[in-house]
Design a protein around this motif. Structure first.
Motif, PDB file in Angstrom:
ATOM      1  N   LEU A 148       0.852  -1.189   0.000  1.00 10.44           N
ATOM      2  CA  LEU A 148       0.000   0.000   0.000  1.00 10.44           C
ATOM      3  C   LEU A 148       0.888   1.239   0.000  1.00 10.44           C
ATOM      4  CD1 LEU A 148      -2.869   1.266   0.302  1.00 10.44           C
ATOM      5  CD2 LEU A 148      -2.498   1.183   2.794  1.00 10.44           C
ATOM      6  N   GLY A 149       0.704   2.099  -0.985  1.00 13.06           N
ATOM      7  CA  GLY A 149       1.441   3.353  -1.055  1.00 13.06           C
ATOM      8  C   GLY A 149       0.560   4.512  -0.641  1.00 13.06           C
ATOM      9  N   LEU A 150       1.077   5.365   0.226  1.00 12.89           N
ATOM     10  CA  LEU A 150       0.318   6.501   0.740  1.00 12.89           C
ATOM     11  C   LEU A 150       1.108   7.785   0.509  1.00 12.89           C
ATOM     12  CD1 LEU A 150      -0.750   4.958   4.171  1.00 12.89           C
ATOM     13  CD2 LEU A 150      -2.156   5.133   2.111  1.00 12.89           C
ATOM     14  N   ILE A 151       0.536   8.715  -0.218  1.00 10.93           N
ATOM     15  CA  ILE A 151       1.121  10.042  -0.386  1.00 10.93           C
ATOM     16  C   ILE A 151       0.287  10.981   0.471  1.00 10.93           C
ATOM     17  CG2 ILE A 151       1.592  11.901  -2.015  1.00 10.93           C
ATOM     18  CD1 ILE A 151       2.139   9.764  -4.118  1.00 10.93           C
ATOM     19  N   VAL A 174       4.287   1.850   2.090  1.00  5.87           N
ATOM     20  CA  VAL A 174       5.287   2.839   1.679  1.00  5.87           C
ATOM     21  C   VAL A 174       4.612   4.204   1.750  1.00  5.87           C
ATOM     22  CG1 VAL A 174       6.894   3.564  -0.117  1.00  5.87           C
ATOM     23  CG2 VAL A 174       6.316   1.142   0.137  1.00  5.87           C
ATOM     24  N   VAL A 175       5.227   5.157   2.478  1.00  9.61           N
ATOM     25  CA  VAL A 175       4.545   6.409   2.765  1.00  9.61           C
ATOM     26  C   VAL A 175       5.487   7.587   2.591  1.00  9.61           C
ATOM     27  CG1 VAL A 175       5.055   6.194   5.248  1.00  9.61           C
ATOM     28  CG2 VAL A 175       3.131   7.629   4.485  1.00  9.61           C
ATOM     29  N   TRP A 176       4.919   8.709   2.152  1.00  9.52           N
ATOM     30  CA  TRP A 176       5.668   9.967   2.053  1.00  9.52           C
ATOM     31  C   TRP A 176       4.760  11.106   2.441  1.00  9.52           C
ATOM     32  CZ3 TRP A 176       4.608  14.368  -0.814  1.00  9.52           C
ATOM     33  CH2 TRP A 176       5.595  15.360  -0.782  1.00  9.52           C
ATOM     34  N   SER A 177       5.350  12.118   3.085  1.00  8.43           N
ATOM     35  CA  SER A 177       4.664  13.361   3.395  1.00  8.43           C
ATOM     36  C   SER A 177       5.687  14.484   3.386  1.00  8.43           C
ATOM     37  CB  SER A 177       3.994  13.279   4.773  1.00  8.43           C
ATOM     38  OG  SER A 177       3.511  14.554   5.186  1.00  8.43           O
ATOM     39  N   ARG A 178       5.220  15.687   3.094  1.00  7.52           N
ATOM     40  CA  ARG A 178       6.106  16.854   3.177  1.00  7.52           C
ATOM     41  C   ARG A 178       6.601  17.077   4.607  1.00  7.52           C
ATOM     42  NH1 ARG A 178       2.316  19.479  -0.627  1.00  7.52           N
ATOM     43  NH2 ARG A 178       3.394  19.872  -2.593  1.00  7.52           N
ATOM     44  N   SER A 179       5.778  16.696   5.575  1.00  4.66           N
ATOM     45  CA  SER A 179       6.102  16.910   6.982  1.00  4.66           C
ATOM     46  C   SER A 179       6.768  15.669   7.569  1.00  4.66           C
ATOM     47  CB  SER A 179       4.837  17.237   7.778  1.00  4.66           C
ATOM     48  OG  SER A 179       5.074  17.149   9.162  1.00  4.66           O
ATOM     49  N   ARG A 180       8.030  15.799   7.971  1.00  3.91           N
ATOM     50  CA  ARG A 180       8.730  14.655   8.554  1.00  3.91           C
ATOM     51  C   ARG A 180       8.082  14.222   9.866  1.00  3.91           C
ATOM     52  NH1 ARG A 180      12.396  10.756   6.722  1.00  3.91           N
ATOM     53  NH2 ARG A 180      12.567   9.428   8.551  1.00  3.91           N
ATOM     54  N   ALA A 200       9.387   6.800   2.295  1.00  3.95           N
ATOM     55  CA  ALA A 200       9.960   7.060   0.973  1.00  3.95           C
ATOM     56  C   ALA A 200      10.620   8.427   0.919  1.00  3.95           C
ATOM     57  CB  ALA A 200       8.880   6.964  -0.093  1.00  3.95           C
ATOM     58  N   ASP A 201      11.500   8.584  -0.069  1.00  2.00           N
ATOM     59  CA  ASP A 201      12.170   9.865  -0.291  1.00  2.00           C
ATOM     60  C   ASP A 201      11.261  10.888  -0.964  1.00  2.00           C
ATOM     61  OD1 ASP A 201      14.544   8.859   0.785  1.00  2.00           O
ATOM     62  OD2 ASP A 201      15.218   8.113  -1.169  1.00  2.00           O
ATOM     63  N   GLY A 202      10.239  10.416  -1.671  1.00  2.00           N
ATOM     64  CA  GLY A 202       9.350  11.336  -2.372  1.00  2.00           C
ATOM     65  C   GLY A 202       8.187  10.588  -2.987  1.00  2.00           C
ATOM     66  N   PRO A 203       7.251  11.309  -3.619  1.00  2.00           N
ATOM     67  CA  PRO A 203       6.077  10.671  -4.231  1.00  2.00           C
ATOM     68  C   PRO A 203       6.442   9.649  -5.300  1.00  2.00           C
ATOM     69  CG  PRO A 203       5.761  13.034  -4.071  1.00  2.00           C
ATOM     70  CD  PRO A 203       7.185  12.777  -3.714  1.00  2.00           C
ATOM     71  N   GLU A 204       7.492   9.887  -6.056  1.00  2.00           N
ATOM     72  CA  GLU A 204       7.845   8.958  -7.126  1.00  2.00           C
ATOM     73  C   GLU A 204       8.157   7.577  -6.579  1.00  2.00           C
ATOM     74  OE1 GLU A 204      10.929   8.381 -10.906  1.00  2.00           O
ATOM     75  OE2 GLU A 204      10.943  10.258  -9.758  1.00  2.00           O
ATOM     76  N   GLN A 205       8.914   7.498  -5.506  1.00  2.00           N
ATOM     77  CA  GLN A 205       9.239   6.194  -4.925  1.00  2.00           C
ATOM     78  C   GLN A 205       7.981   5.470  -4.468  1.00  2.00           C
ATOM     79  OE1 GLN A 205      11.927   6.292  -1.569  1.00  2.00           O
ATOM     80  NE2 GLN A 205      11.893   4.063  -1.308  1.00  2.00           N
ATOM     81  N   VAL A 206       7.057   6.202  -3.852  1.00  2.00           N
ATOM     82  CA  VAL A 206       5.801   5.579  -3.414  1.00  2.00           C
ATOM     83  C   VAL A 206       5.052   5.003  -4.608  1.00  2.00           C
ATOM     84  CG1 VAL A 206       3.609   5.925  -2.225  1.00  2.00           C
ATOM     85  CG2 VAL A 206       5.646   7.157  -1.456  1.00  2.00           C
ATOM     86  N   ALA A 207       4.909   5.803  -5.660  1.00  2.00           N
ATOM     87  CA  ALA A 207       4.150   5.370  -6.833  1.00  2.00           C
ATOM     88  C   ALA A 207       4.792   4.160  -7.498  1.00  2.00           C
ATOM     89  CB  ALA A 207       4.019   6.517  -7.829  1.00  2.00           C
ATOM     90  N   VAL A 224       1.717  13.664  -8.428  1.00  2.00           N
ATOM     91  CA  VAL A 224       1.948  12.318  -8.954  1.00  2.00           C
ATOM     92  C   VAL A 224       1.938  12.370 -10.479  1.00  2.00           C
ATOM     93  CG1 VAL A 224       1.054   9.961  -9.046  1.00  2.00           C
ATOM     94  CG2 VAL A 224       0.929  11.260  -6.910  1.00  2.00           C
ATOM     95  N   ARG A 225       2.941  11.760 -11.075  1.00  2.00           N
ATOM     96  CA  ARG A 225       3.099  11.727 -12.531  1.00  2.00           C
ATOM     97  C   ARG A 225       2.725  10.359 -13.079  1.00  2.00           C
ATOM     98  NH1 ARG A 225       3.404  17.109 -13.322  1.00  2.00           N
ATOM     99  NH2 ARG A 225       4.787  18.029 -11.753  1.00  2.00           N
ATOM    100  N   GLY A 226       1.966  10.371 -14.146  1.00  2.00           N
ATOM    101  CA  GLY A 226       1.600   9.116 -14.782  1.00  2.00           C
ATOM    102  C   GLY A 226       2.785   8.329 -15.296  1.00  2.00           C
ATOM    103  N   ALA A 227       3.891   9.016 -15.590  1.00  2.00           N
ATOM    104  CA  ALA A 227       5.108   8.322 -16.041  1.00  2.00           C
ATOM    105  C   ALA A 227       5.638   7.365 -14.992  1.00  2.00           C
ATOM    106  CB  ALA A 227       6.177   9.351 -16.403  1.00  2.00           C
ATOM    107  N   TRP A 228       5.229   7.551 -13.727  1.00  2.00           N
ATOM    108  CA  TRP A 228       5.699   6.682 -12.654  1.00  2.00           C
ATOM    109  C   TRP A 228       4.860   5.417 -12.497  1.00  2.00           C
ATOM    110  CZ3 TRP A 228       5.457  11.241  -8.630  1.00  2.00           C
ATOM    111  CH2 TRP A 228       6.402  12.226  -8.996  1.00  2.00           C
ATOM    112  N   PHE A 229       3.704   5.349 -13.164  1.00  2.00           N
ATOM    113  CA  PHE A 229       2.776   4.238 -12.956  1.00  2.00           C
ATOM    114  C   PHE A 229       3.339   2.962 -13.573  1.00  2.00           C
ATOM    115  CE2 PHE A 229      -1.329   7.041 -12.833  1.00  2.00           C
ATOM    116  CZ  PHE A 229      -0.881   7.618 -11.657  1.00  2.00           C
TER     117      PHE A 229
END
Length: 344
Positions: A148-151, A174-180, A200-207, A224-229
């Motif tokens: 499960l990926g959570l942005i 796998v989770v990412w947020s702007r707030s540590r 994760a380091d950023g949204p791309e890694q989660v996706a 989130v970019r579709g190129a990451w799907f």
């Protein structure tokens, strides 16, 4: 809190069945995720078959702060629920330290038209939103989805984890947020609940690592970019508020995905994920015509191939609120919780 009544509730007035009022803590304590998932699934089924009704809704602009007032009326026959949620979306509240979105829900007795209950809306919204994502994941994700990926790592991340644990056999989050601080608090919560967590380091890694991706931010610009799907991904696009210029997923992501909406009229009126690609000419309305209820009932195809990318565009519907609120009110009456007020 035990069931109480105001001073005007005396003698024969009891027969008038006064209004039941439930505050935030009472509503939150009465919500059961498994029951809400089942009720939301039933509500979408009813919308597909015509047993649920909700009028076209229109947001009312309020003066002074780009605020919106959004009435969400609905009736769901199989659940015996009818009512209205009044939602406000006030961007300026972020600087005031107040919730950007606030709501109350009123239920009525469909047979008599009597106002039955008044509920603090935020806990209902939080749980039914995650429940709707879980219903979409149940019907659209590949069998065997385990990551499960959570942005976004706030309150919706916690409820989405709880909801997806009921419909998926999760191995990892796998989770990412702007707030540590927020992501660390979520990770501690998830690990305490028994889940393996990767920050994760950023949204791309989660996706790129998720089998099921949930986007849970109030973003105006795509995160989130579709190129990451990767092939076979299922996405629940949840966080963007009901405004035509807000979206979390870029146009490429929408074009690459088989999109399922909660309601075609609502999505085409309020969702930036829909309206921006349409305005760009990247896609036509036909790309958004499949509703979740029609997938549940088999009237429309959901996932058609193992490597297909599916995307559930969640705007939020009154039928979901009414279905969840009905459960809360019934539980409150059984347990003697709430305050009775005779407004007559």
């Amino acid at each position: 809190m035990s069931l109480s009544s105001n001073r005007t509730l005396q003698g024969a007035q009891v027969n008038r069945k006064p209004l039941l009022v439930l505050d935030r803590a009472q509503v939150a304590g009465l919500l059961d995720m498994a029951q809400v998932i089942a009720a939301v699934e039933q509500a979408h089924t009813a919308l597909s078959t015509g047993a649920a009704r909700q009028p076209e809704r229109e947001a009312l602009s309020l003066p002074g702060d780009a605020s919106l007032l959004i009435p969400m009326a609905a009736a769901v026959d199989p659940l015996g629920g009818a009512g209205v949620k009044l939602l406000t979306d006030t961007p300026g509240n972020a600087e005031r330290g107040l919730p950007v979105q606030q709501s109350i829900i009123t239920l009525i007795d469909p047979e008599t038209g009597r106002y039955e209950a008044l509920l603090f809306g935020a806990p209902v919204t939080q749980v039914r939103t995650a429940a709707a994502s879980a219903v979409a994941t149940k019907h659209l994700a590949r069998p065997g989805a385990r990551t499960l990926g959570l942005i976004g790592a706030g309150a919706q991340a916690r409820t989405h984890l709880a909801a997806h644990a009921l419909v998926c056999d999760l191995d990892e989050v796998v989770v990412w947020s702007r707030s540590r601080a927020t992501v660390d608090a979520f990770a501690a919560h998830a690990r305490e609940a028994g889940f393996a967590v990767k920050v994760a380091d950023g949204p791309e890694q989660v996706a790129r690592e998720a089998d099921v991706l949930c986007t849970l931010t109030p973003s105006r610009e795509p995160l989130v970019r579709g190129a990451w799907f990767r092939p076979g991904l299922h996405v629940n696009a949840v966080g963007a508020p009901p405004r035509p210029d807000h979206r979390e997923i870029d146009t490429t992501g929408i074009v690459r995905s088989r999109v399922i909406v909660d309601s075609f009229p609502v999505a085409c009126g309020e969702s930036g994920e829909v309206l921006i690609p349409l305005a760009e000419g990247a896609i036509t309305e036909d790309h958004f015509r499949t509703e979740l209820g029609d997938v549940i009932t088999g009237r429309a195809v959901g996932r058609s191939a193992e490597d297909e990318v599916t995307l559930y565009n969640s705007v939020g519907l009154g039928i979901q609120d009414v279905a969840a609120a009905r459960l809360v009110v019934d539980a409150a009456r059984r347990q003697g919780i709430g305050t009775l007020v005779d407004l007559s």
